[in-house]
Design an enzyme around this catalytic site. Structure first.
Site, PDB file in Angstrom:
ATOM      1  N   GLN A  13      -8.163  22.133  33.945  1.00 32.38           N
ATOM      2  CA  GLN A  13      -8.212  23.106  32.836  1.00 32.38           C
ATOM      3  C   GLN A  13      -6.881  23.835  32.678  1.00 32.38           C
ATOM      4  OE1 GLN A  13     -11.333  26.502  31.916  1.00 32.38           O
ATOM      5  NE2 GLN A  13      -9.889  27.304  33.395  1.00 32.38           N
ATOM      6  N   ASP A  14      -6.419  24.475  33.731  1.00 31.69           N
ATOM      7  CA  ASP A  14      -5.207  25.290  33.620  1.00 31.69           C
ATOM      8  C   ASP A  14      -3.968  24.423  33.405  1.00 31.69           C
ATOM      9  OD1 ASP A  14      -6.996  27.232  34.197  1.00 31.69           O
ATOM     10  OD2 ASP A  14      -5.973  28.017  35.975  1.00 31.69           O
ATOM     11  N   ALA A  85      -5.739  21.783  43.476  1.00 35.28           N
ATOM     12  CA  ALA A  85      -6.515  22.243  44.636  1.00 35.28           C
ATOM     13  C   ALA A  85      -7.930  21.700  44.519  1.00 35.28           C
ATOM     14  CB  ALA A  85      -6.570  23.766  44.678  1.00 35.28           C
ATOM     15  N   SER A 128      -6.009  33.237  43.949  1.00 35.54           N
ATOM     16  CA  SER A 128      -7.342  33.400  43.343  1.00 35.54           C
ATOM     17  C   SER A 128      -7.976  34.714  43.763  1.00 35.54           C
ATOM     18  CB  SER A 128      -8.223  32.244  43.811  1.00 35.54           C
ATOM     19  OG  SER A 128      -9.579  32.570  43.638  1.00 35.54           O
ATOM     20  N   GLU A 130     -10.829  34.914  44.627  1.00 36.16           N
ATOM     21  CA  GLU A 130     -11.686  34.591  45.781  1.00 36.16           C
ATOM     22  C   GLU A 130     -11.052  35.077  47.091  1.00 36.16           C
ATOM     23  OE1 GLU A 130     -14.778  32.810  46.477  1.00 36.16           O
ATOM     24  OE2 GLU A 130     -15.065  33.597  44.470  1.00 36.16           O
ATOM     25  N   TYR A 152     -12.606  27.750  50.681  1.00 35.47           N
ATOM     26  CA  TYR A 152     -11.676  27.769  49.540  1.00 35.47           C
ATOM     27  C   TYR A 152     -10.858  29.059  49.543  1.00 35.47           C
ATOM     28  CZ  TYR A 152     -10.036  28.467  44.766  1.00 35.47           C
ATOM     29  OH  TYR A 152      -9.245  28.736  43.665  1.00 35.47           O
ATOM     30  N   LYS A 156      -6.760  29.659  50.019  1.00 35.06           N
ATOM     31  CA  LYS A 156      -5.907  30.339  49.035  1.00 35.06           C
ATOM     32  C   LYS A 156      -5.134  31.492  49.686  1.00 35.06           C
ATOM     33  CE  LYS A 156      -6.333  27.909  45.370  1.00 35.06           C
ATOM     34  NZ  LYS A 156      -5.210  27.344  44.618  1.00 35.06           N
ATOM     35  N   HIS A 182     -11.336  32.367  34.961  1.00 34.93           N
ATOM     36  CA  HIS A 182     -10.910  32.134  33.577  1.00 34.93           C
ATOM     37  C   HIS A 182     -11.501  30.804  33.131  1.00 34.93           C
ATOM     38  CE1 HIS A 182      -7.904  31.044  36.538  1.00 34.93           C
ATOM     39  NE2 HIS A 182      -7.535  30.046  35.757  1.00 34.93           N
TER      40      HIS A 182
HETATM   41  O1  G4F Z   1     -18.457  29.444  38.459  1.00 31.23           O
HETATM   42  P1  G4F Z   1     -18.379  29.540  39.920  1.00 31.23           P
HETATM   43  O2  G4F Z   1     -18.621  28.287  40.687  1.00 31.23           O
HETATM   44  O3  G4F Z   1     -16.961  30.166  40.221  1.00 31.23           O
HETATM   45  P2  G4F Z   1     -16.376  31.003  41.463  1.00 31.23           P
HETATM   46  O4  G4F Z   1     -17.058  30.670  42.718  1.00 31.23           O
HETATM   47  O5  G4F Z   1     -16.347  32.442  41.074  1.00 31.23           O
HETATM   48  O6  G4F Z   1     -14.886  30.446  41.552  1.00 31.23           O
HETATM   49  C1  G4F Z   1     -14.087  30.214  40.406  1.00 31.23           C
HETATM   50  O7  G4F Z   1     -13.249  31.315  40.152  1.00 31.23           O
HETATM   51  C2  G4F Z   1     -12.255  31.562  41.149  1.00 31.23           C
HETATM   52  C3  G4F Z   1     -11.449  32.772  40.716  1.00 31.23           C
HETATM   53  O8  G4F Z   1     -12.050  33.895  41.286  1.00 31.23           O
HETATM   54  C4  G4F Z   1     -11.379  30.349  41.340  1.00 31.23           C
HETATM   55  F1  G4F Z   1     -10.436  30.587  42.264  1.00 31.23           F
HETATM   56  C5  G4F Z   1     -12.253  29.174  41.735  1.00 31.23           C
HETATM   57  O9  G4F Z   1     -11.451  28.009  41.869  1.00 31.23           O
HETATM   58  C6  G4F Z   1     -13.282  28.950  40.650  1.00 31.23           C
HETATM   59  O10 G4F Z   1     -12.599  28.595  39.470  1.00 31.23           O
HETATM   60  O11 G4F Z   1     -19.440  30.611  40.453  1.00 31.23           O
HETATM   61  C7  G4F Z   1     -19.470  31.915  39.943  1.00 31.23           C
HETATM   62  C8  G4F Z   1     -20.687  32.657  40.487  1.00 31.23           C
HETATM   63  C9  G4F Z   1     -20.874  32.605  41.996  1.00 31.23           C
HETATM   64  O12 G4F Z   1     -21.187  33.897  42.434  1.00 31.23           O
HETATM   65  C10 G4F Z   1     -22.090  31.701  42.213  1.00 31.23           C
HETATM   66  O13 G4F Z   1     -22.873  32.019  43.363  1.00 31.23           O
HETATM   67  O14 G4F Z   1     -21.870  32.061  39.930  1.00 31.23           O
HETATM   68  C11 G4F Z   1     -22.871  31.993  40.941  1.00 31.23           C
HETATM   69  N1  G4F Z   1     -23.825  30.943  40.577  1.00 31.23           N
HETATM   70  C12 G4F Z   1     -25.156  31.120  40.360  1.00 31.23           C
HETATM   71  N2  G4F Z   1     -25.736  29.966  40.061  1.00 31.23           N
HETATM   72  C13 G4F Z   1     -23.543  29.646  40.405  1.00 31.23           C
HETATM   73  C14 G4F Z   1     -24.748  29.013  40.078  1.00 31.23           C
HETATM   74  N3  G4F Z   1     -22.374  28.959  40.473  1.00 31.23           N
HETATM   75  C15 G4F Z   1     -22.396  27.624  40.218  1.00 31.23           C
HETATM   76  N4  G4F Z   1     -21.223  26.938  40.247  1.00 31.23           N
HETATM   77  N5  G4F Z   1     -23.560  26.966  39.909  1.00 31.23           N
HETATM   78  C16 G4F Z   1     -24.780  27.610  39.827  1.00 31.23           C
HETATM   79  O15 G4F Z   1     -25.812  27.005  39.550  1.00 31.23           O
END
Ligand code: G4F
Length: 323
Positions: A13-14, A85, A128, A130, A152, A156, A182
């Site tokens: 994406q980025d 990454a 990040s 994170e 992860y 980072k 983002h």
């Molecule tokens: O969309 P996520 O998987 O993103 P996360 O973990 O925040 O990480 C992303 O952002 C970071 C920047 O802070 C980047 F560095 C990283 O590479 C990535 O782009 O999850 C977001 C939130 C989490 O709290 C997770 O527990 O959504 C919650 N969630 C709830 N249900 C879920 C789900 N996440 C995912 N992926 N899938 C679910 O079904």
């Protein structure tokens, strides 16, 4: 002579937004991709469709110093953006070894390539939010201590430390952007925002019955990805390298995102969401919210797209794609 940029992770994406942005700025843009991507561009390079003829792709692997050094030395870039990454947090718990090994080593290899070449290449590291993990203060800025909650996040933090160390030890113009979440139409389907936008469109079109999610209470600072790549570039135009927090300064729960997304197509989210514990993480990052004063005031960067607009963009895009 055109300035040259080298991007790792250009097919993500980025990377793809950054490549578009740099082409518009008149750069010669180079990217490192895996050999398998070049063999299967339709599946693996779809984000670069619009610009593929205007960029230079090099086949290489991020797990190998010789491969990175060779490409770096061929291109001799003015600016080197290291975005590649294993970036899916949930997967990093399942495959800790490859996430840690490859995310940390690749950053080390990129920095070493600059150091060994003796070139004055400027370096950007994709840090990040994170890294803040179990946050020590709200909102988080450049002085907030790190407490990563996933392999992860740990990888980072180490990348961030390596970047700072090469800056301090060898005088390399190396900066880290601490980017908060983002999203965009090009977001991968494993991330929660795209999982939701795609499911909403699919439910509306009666191709799917319900959506399974994990923790709805986590809060994230979500912005629009094309704006964030400009921030990366701005960091490298500064006289001195530095680290910057990049986010909107607003935070919302996953529940809020889902509710609004279903609203966009006139659906009531309560009828379609099922909670599945398998999507919970062993250790959650409960709340992230950026204090971006430094990049606002020093570089003049500010997030423009608000959360509700972002949700609308993503849902409408998926609806059109699926239709
Ligand atoms: O969309 P996520 O998987 O993103 P996360 O973990 O925040 O990480 C992303 O952002 C970071 C920047 O802070 C980047 F560095 C990283 O590479 C990535 O782009 O999850 C977001 C939130 C989490 O709290 C997770 O527990 O959504 C919650 N969630 C709830 N249900 C879920 C789900 N996440 C995912 N992926 N899938 C679910 O079904």
């Amino acid at each position: 002579m055109k300035r040259k940029a080298l991007i790792t992770g250009i097919s993500g994406q980025d990377g793809s937004y950054l490549a578009e942005f740099l082409l518009k700025k008149g750069y010669q843009v180079h990217g490192i991709v895996r050999r398998v991507a070049l063999e299967n561009p339709i599946q693996r390079l779809w984000r670069l469709n619009k610009i593929i003829k205007k960029i230079h792709l090099h086949s290489g692997t991020m797990d190998n110093y010789a491969s990175i050094f060779k490409i770096f030395n061929q291109v001799k870039p003015n600016e080197f953006y290291h975005l590649a990454a294993q970036s899916y947090v949930d997967y990093s718990f399942q495959d800790q070894f490859s996430t840690l090994n490859s995310n940390i080593a690749s950053t080390h290899y990129c920095l070493s390539a600059i150091k060994e070449s003796g070139l004055k290449t400027k370096f950007y590291f994709a840090g990040s939010s994170e890294m803040f993990g179990k946050v020590k203060q709200i909102p988080q800025n450049e002085n907030t201590p790190f407490h990563p909650r996933s392999p992860y996040g740990i990888s980072k933090v180490t990348g961030f430390d390596l970047t700072r160390n090469f800056r301090e030890s060898y005088g390399i113009h190396a900066s880290s952007g601490i980017l908060f979440n983002h999203e965009s139409e090009k977001r991968g389907f494993e991330f929660v925002t795209r999982k939701i936008s795609r499911a909403v469109a699919s439910i509306k079109l009666k191709k799917q019955k319900y959506l399974e999610l994990g923790n709805l209470n986590a809060q994230r600072d979500w912005g629009y990805a094309p704006e964030y790549v400009k921030g990366m570039w701005m960091m490298l135009q500064e006289k001195n390298p530095d680290d910057y927090v990049v986010g909107t300064g607003e935070t919302h729960s996953i529940k809020y995102f889902a509710e609004k997304a279903f609203d966009t197509l006139g659906l009531n989210f309560q009828k379609y969401i099922k909670i599945n514990k398998k999507f919970y993480r062993p250790a959650e990052v409960d709340i992230l919210v950026a204090d971006s004063k430094k990049i606002n005031s020093k570089l003049g960067w500010k997030a423009k797209t608000k959360i509700d607009k972002l949700i609308e963009i993503m849902v409408i895009n998926d609806f059109k794609l699926l239709k």
